[in-house]
Design a protein around this motif. Sequence first.
Motif, short mmCIF file in Angstrom:
data_model
loop_
_atom_site.label_atom_id
_atom_site.label_comp_id
_atom_site.label_asym_id
_atom_site.label_seq_id
_atom_site.Cartn_x
_atom_site.Cartn_y
_atom_site.Cartn_z
N THR A 1 0.78 -1.20 0.10
CA THR A 1 -0.02 -0.29 -0.02
C THR A 1 0.89 1.10 0.10
OG1 THR A 1 -0.11 -0.35 2.44
CG2 THR A 1 -2.09 -0.71 1.05
N VAL A 2 1.91 1.30 0.71
CA VAL A 2 2.90 2.49 0.85
C VAL A 2 3.52 2.67 -0.55
CG1 VAL A 2 5.10 3.45 1.84
CG2 VAL A 2 3.38 2.15 3.20
N GLU A 3 4.04 1.58 -1.33
CA GLU A 3 4.63 1.84 -2.51
C GLU A 3 3.62 2.16 -3.46
OE1 GLU A 3 4.76 -0.79 -0.31
OE2 GLU A 3 6.51 -1.86 -0.58
N LYS A 4 2.29 1.75 -3.44
CA LYS A 4 1.44 2.14 -4.61
C LYS A 4 0.93 3.57 -3.99
CE LYS A 4 -2.82 0.95 -6.70
NZ LYS A 4 -3.09 2.54 -7.16
N LEU A 5 0.69 4.07 -2.97
CA LEU A 5 0.40 5.32 -2.62
C LEU A 5 1.67 6.25 -3.21
CD1 LEU A 5 -1.09 7.56 -1.08
CD2 LEU A 5 0.19 6.93 1.03
N LEU A 6 2.68 5.99 -3.12
CA LEU A 6 3.92 7.05 -3.11
C LEU A 6 4.16 6.87 -4.93
CD1 LEU A 6 6.65 6.02 -0.49
CD2 LEU A 6 5.17 7.94 -0.54
N ALA A 7 3.77 5.84 -5.38
CA ALA A 7 4.21 5.76 -6.85
C ALA A 7 2.99 6.72 -7.53
CB ALA A 7 3.86 4.24 -7.45
N ASP A 8 1.70 6.50 -7.07
CA ASP A 8 0.88 7.45 -7.50
C ASP A 8 0.70 8.98 -7.15
OD1 ASP A 8 -0.79 5.12 -8.14
OD2 ASP A 8 -2.31 5.00 -6.62
N CYS A 9 1.79 9.08 -5.99
CA CYS A 9 1.97 10.58 -5.92
C CYS A 9 3.15 10.95 -6.60
CB CYS A 9 2.33 10.65 -4.40
SG CYS A 9 0.60 10.67 -3.26
N GLY A 10 3.57 10.18 -7.61
CA GLY A 10 4.75 10.60 -8.40
C GLY A 10 6.17 10.45 -7.96
N PHE A 11 6.28 9.45 -6.77
CA PHE A 11 7.58 9.20 -6.41
C PHE A 11 8.18 8.09 -7.51
CE2 PHE A 11 8.61 10.70 -2.04
CZ PHE A 11 7.32 11.42 -2.05
N GLU A 12 9.53 8.25 -7.63
CA GLU A 12 10.25 6.98 -8.42
C GLU A 12 10.51 5.97 -7.55
OE1 GLU A 12 13.73 8.55 -10.60
OE2 GLU A 12 14.00 6.70 -11.23
N LEU A 13 10.39 4.82 -7.49
CA LEU A 13 10.47 3.82 -6.72
C LEU A 13 11.61 2.62 -7.15
CD1 LEU A 13 7.33 3.25 -4.74
CD2 LEU A 13 8.87 4.64 -4.26
N THR A 14 12.55 2.45 -6.50
CA THR A 14 13.46 1.27 -7.14
C THR A 14 13.12 -0.04 -6.69
OG1 THR A 14 14.83 1.39 -5.17
CG2 THR A 14 15.53 2.90 -7.10
N SER A 15 13.11 -0.91 -7.50
CA SER A 15 12.81 -2.17 -6.86
C SER A 15 13.68 -2.76 -5.85
CB SER A 15 12.83 -3.14 -8.14
OG SER A 15 13.88 -3.55 -8.79
N VAL A 16 12.87 -3.55 -5.12
CA VAL A 16 13.71 -4.31 -3.90
C VAL A 16 13.33 -5.77 -3.85
CG1 VAL A 16 13.88 -4.23 -1.37
CG2 VAL A 16 13.39 -2.04 -2.73
N ALA A 17 14.49 -6.64 -3.80
CA ALA A 17 14.27 -8.01 -3.99
C ALA A 17 13.79 -8.45 -2.54
CB ALA A 17 15.39 -8.79 -4.40
N ASP A 18 13.29 -9.47 -2.53
CA ASP A 18 13.04 -10.43 -1.27
C ASP A 18 12.47 -9.36 -0.17
OD1 ASP A 18 13.74 -12.64 -2.01
OD2 ASP A 18 15.85 -12.20 -1.36
N ALA A 19 11.33 -8.60 -0.58
CA ALA A 19 10.79 -7.50 0.08
C ALA A 19 10.04 -8.08 1.33
CB ALA A 19 9.67 -6.65 -0.51
N HIS A 20 9.55 -9.34 1.22
CA HIS A 20 8.95 -9.96 2.45
C HIS A 20 9.79 -10.26 3.65
CE1 HIS A 20 10.70 -13.20 0.14
NE2 HIS A 20 10.64 -14.09 1.34
N LEU A 21 11.02 -10.14 3.51
CA LEU A 21 11.79 -10.75 4.62
C LEU A 21 12.32 -9.55 5.61
CD1 LEU A 21 14.71 -12.68 2.56
CD2 LEU A 21 12.65 -13.50 4.01
#
Length: 412
Positions: free
Chosen positions: A321-341
């Motif tokens: 949800t945070v990632e989606k919110l920030l992307a919708d607000c125009g933030f450029e997000l880098t990809s992060v492997a193993d985000a569940h850990l």
Amino acid sequence: METRLADFIKDTPQGREADSILRACVHCGFCNATCPTYQLLGDELDGPRGRIYLIKQMLEGAAPTEKTRLHLDRCLTCRACETTCPSGVRYGRLADIGRDMLEKLVKRSFVESVRRTVLRTTLTHPALFNPLLRLGRLLRPLLPEKPRRKIPKAERQAPWPSTGHARKMLVLEGCVQAAIAPGINSAAARVLSRLGVSLVPARGCCGALPYHMNAQQEGKDYMRRNIDSWWRDIEQGAEALVITASGCGAMVKEYGHLLKDDPVYSEKARRVSEMAKDIVEIINAEKDKISAQITRQEKRQARSAVHSPCSLQHALKLGGTVEKLLADCGFELTSVADAHLCCGSAGTYSILQPELSQRLLANKIKALTSGAPNQILTANIGCLAHLQSATELPVKHWIQALDETLNRVYPE
Ligand code: SF4
Ligand code: SF4
């Protein structure tokens, strides 16, 4: 899984709850695939399936040992196993019940007991923690690199906006966050003020630290005190209890369940849990108003890597949800492997299990920095401080980054 709980536990509320959780487990072992400690140690007893089995044996009357405790102590309570489990096994609750019993059956050494008591008392009492933090900051320049990095730098104090709006919400102050990063709640207050909401501080430690250090009655006392202290504002019409540390949010959302048998507090605890909302839930509900303010301006946000805390994704089930919110607000997000850990912070885990914690931290920093971000954003003070101890990149709560962007586009 078949169970035969021992007479001393089977007809208690804890016994009945543990029994229903154990019966849901089909022993398939899918959960081991996403368990951070199983991945590091490769031992069945350091994975959820093995730990469930250890707890089952104990509840069926087998005498637990120091070894039982070692494997349960090594568990981060990250609850990644719950997200993975196809049968909906509530491992976190089972671990709480098992650890509570284990603490009574296998006594810790005097030194270990004192260490744990000092730790949870200091961290949950600002009158003790704040002077120690100030002293640490004074000595910081003189310390060797490793301990120096563990002491968070002082933040510039940002102003709290006026509180004159008709809509009001409470915001949990918490224990260490108010000292380490007071700017998080003031950023939340400024962003919400733009939406016509006043945030009113709600004092108190959520009780997660003692509760998850197996001082469960002490944790419940914190919960009752908090309910008493917040109740007047709740009755006066506060719309929500906003929480900017997802670890605290996960605990407050459990108040209703944990106090359900308390004749005085059960109803109030249920109401408090219903009102508790992570800040991402609140902002998401009004996202269009926020993103409209930002996208009118050219996008100038730094490249950001998001670390989603376990409490946010596995306990509150708000992963992504945070990632989606920030992307919708125009933030450029880098990809992060193993985000569940887990990053290895996990309450006091980084202090009590330093070796495992540091290995998880090193892996997490590698994953977060692989996309060459300019900053790391997260949603929980424990993760924030832990990650900051291992990187020169700024680590912030995402609401601070959003606030900075809004201030740059439309200064108040
Ligand atoms: S907890 Fe879930 S995933 Fe793990 S062994 Fe039991 S049923 Fe399988
Ligand atoms: S809570 Fe985390 S560390 Fe503990 S068993 Fe589950 S996945 Fe493993």
